[in-house]
Write a protein that holds these residues in place. Sequence first.
Motif, PDB file in Angstrom:
ATOM      1  N   SER A 122       1.050  -1.165  -0.178  1.00 33.87           N
ATOM      2  CA  SER A 122      -0.098   0.049  -0.014  1.00 33.87           C
ATOM      3  C   SER A 122       0.838   1.276  -0.098  1.00 33.87           C
ATOM      4  O   SER A 122       0.343   2.285  -0.253  1.00 33.87           O
ATOM      5  N   PRO A 169      -9.505   3.263  -1.082  1.00 35.75           N
ATOM      6  CA  PRO A 169      -8.774   2.335  -1.460  1.00 35.75           C
ATOM      7  C   PRO A 169      -7.775   1.646  -0.592  1.00 35.75           C
ATOM      8  O   PRO A 169      -7.808   2.459   0.720  1.00 35.75           O
ATOM      9  N   TYR A 170      -7.122   0.764  -0.624  1.00 36.51           N
ATOM     10  CA  TYR A 170      -6.266   0.099   0.212  1.00 36.51           C
ATOM     11  C   TYR A 170      -6.927  -0.601   1.513  1.00 36.51           C
ATOM     12  O   TYR A 170      -6.085  -0.888   2.579  1.00 36.51           O
ATOM     13  N   GLU A 176      -9.136   9.658   2.803  1.00 36.11           N
ATOM     14  CA  GLU A 176      -8.041  10.909   2.324  1.00 36.11           C
ATOM     15  C   GLU A 176      -8.625  12.160   3.141  1.00 36.11           C
ATOM     16  O   GLU A 176      -7.757  12.890   3.431  1.00 36.11           O
ATOM     17  N   LYS A 211     -15.309   6.028  -6.093  1.00 35.63           N
ATOM     18  CA  LYS A 211     -13.894   5.956  -6.251  1.00 35.63           C
ATOM     19  C   LYS A 211     -13.067   4.758  -6.030  1.00 35.63           C
ATOM     20  O   LYS A 211     -12.416   4.171  -6.294  1.00 35.63           O
ATOM     21  N   THR A 212     -13.892   4.250  -4.580  1.00 36.66           N
ATOM     22  CA  THR A 212     -13.589   3.157  -3.950  1.00 36.66           C
ATOM     23  C   THR A 212     -13.700   1.902  -4.707  1.00 36.66           C
ATOM     24  O   THR A 212     -12.797   1.067  -5.215  1.00 36.66           O
ATOM     25  N   TRP A 264     -11.320   1.604  -7.714  1.00 39.24           N
ATOM     26  CA  TRP A 264     -10.007   1.275  -7.121  1.00 39.24           C
ATOM     27  C   TRP A 264     -10.036  -0.302  -7.174  1.00 39.24           C
ATOM     28  O   TRP A 264      -9.107  -0.920  -7.719  1.00 39.24           O
ATOM     29  N   TYR A 265     -10.849  -0.927  -6.396  1.00 39.92           N
ATOM     30  CA  TYR A 265     -10.875  -2.414  -6.355  1.00 39.92           C
ATOM     31  C   TYR A 265     -11.083  -3.118  -7.477  1.00 39.92           C
ATOM     32  O   TYR A 265     -10.493  -4.094  -7.754  1.00 39.92           O
ATOM     33  N   GLU A 297      -9.783  -2.094 -10.320  1.00 42.14           N
ATOM     34  CA  GLU A 297      -8.742  -1.811 -11.173  1.00 42.14           C
ATOM     35  C   GLU A 297      -7.533  -2.447 -10.174  1.00 42.14           C
ATOM     36  O   GLU A 297      -6.399  -2.373 -10.864  1.00 42.14           O
ATOM     37  N   ASN A 298      -7.505  -2.858  -9.179  1.00 41.14           N
ATOM     38  CA  ASN A 298      -6.475  -3.343  -8.365  1.00 41.14           C
ATOM     39  C   ASN A 298      -6.792  -4.723  -7.906  1.00 41.14           C
ATOM     40  O   ASN A 298      -6.364  -4.722  -6.642  1.00 41.14           O
ATOM     41  N   TRP A 326      -3.269  -6.401  -6.056  1.00 45.87           N
ATOM     42  CA  TRP A 326      -3.087  -6.017  -4.606  1.00 45.87           C
ATOM     43  C   TRP A 326      -4.200  -6.608  -3.717  1.00 45.87           C
ATOM     44  O   TRP A 326      -3.741  -7.181  -2.536  1.00 45.87           O
TER      45      TRP A 326
END
Length: 355
Positions: free
Chosen positions: A42, A192-193, A229, A325-326, A329-330, A332-333, A336
């Motif tokens: 992360s 994210p993360y 954030e 956004k969250t 992100w998941y 696209e990642n 991770w």
Amino acid sequence: MNILITGGAGFIGSALIRFIIQHTEHQVLNLDKLTYAGNLESLSIVKNNPRYHFSQTDITDQNALSTIFEDFQPDAVMHLAAETHVDRSISAAGDFIYTNILGTFQLLEASRLYWQRADKDKHSTFRFHHISTDEVFGDLNTTSNYFTENTPYAPSSPYSASKASSDHLVRAWYRTYGFPILITNCSNNYGPYHFPEKLIPLTILNALAGKPLTVYGNGKQIRDWLYVEDHVRALYMVLTRGTIGESYNIGGHNEQKNIDVVESICALLEELAPTKPNGINKYKDLITYIKDRPGHDVRYAIDASKIQNELGWIPQESFNSGLAKTVIWYIENQEWVKNIQTGEYQNWIRNHYNH
């Protein structure tokens, strides 16, 4: 400024480190034990920055802490290291007592002894910022009142009780020793993360995999959701501008029922990931109600007017914008996600990292 951040490989801690490295000129030492929820991946975008440093250390290890303070010479400590999952605390409360209470005590003592020995300038400017949760306040009985900084503590779970205990320790060190502390209590974070055991990432990933989307009880429990954030901006603002000895509530102004959160994720996935697992017609068809967990609080909601009025902080993300956004992100990642779910990355770090 040299900032020592505990739990910096966790969800909020890693977001805080990314923010500080990317938006300030401070040095950061990330002190993390790397338990199941800690993931240095992360921090991949800052790992090669010369102002970022890492030590794989347990905050209950007093000798290690003493060495770290002597070597790094921090101007501030931001304490985020904690066991945080309510369900885990119900089945294994001892881990929470050990890390959240004993660990905070050891860190307080290491910090206090370092502060007392510091030269005049550092002694007068040093800060210990303890990051806590709104769950220490317990349950709100109506839909019209809010947690304030003066709300009495009434924790409901082993997790929230351990965090309440750590808050009391921090305040006692301020009153007894004059130790320069700050405390923040935040509402539910997302973004994210986030480790995939928590509601929002778990719902996203289970939906994409065609697994049941489990909802406790009737799903009408209310939480105030805070985009991570936004939270770390507030944390930095409190550290640098907050008043010593004060506590600040940080909330997202986004109260949502759990079932509405799950349904909102399903609606976003219909748009963003229309190709579903075999046999799935609509993502919301995966919603499955299960027996409520013991001691489940009905509503949390924060009055964040103090930090807004005194420090000028307000959240920038609405729940809709932050959730979109969250989810993106998941989607696209997935690499991770795979690494943290299988533990491959953490195992590699434990076996190969030279600390």
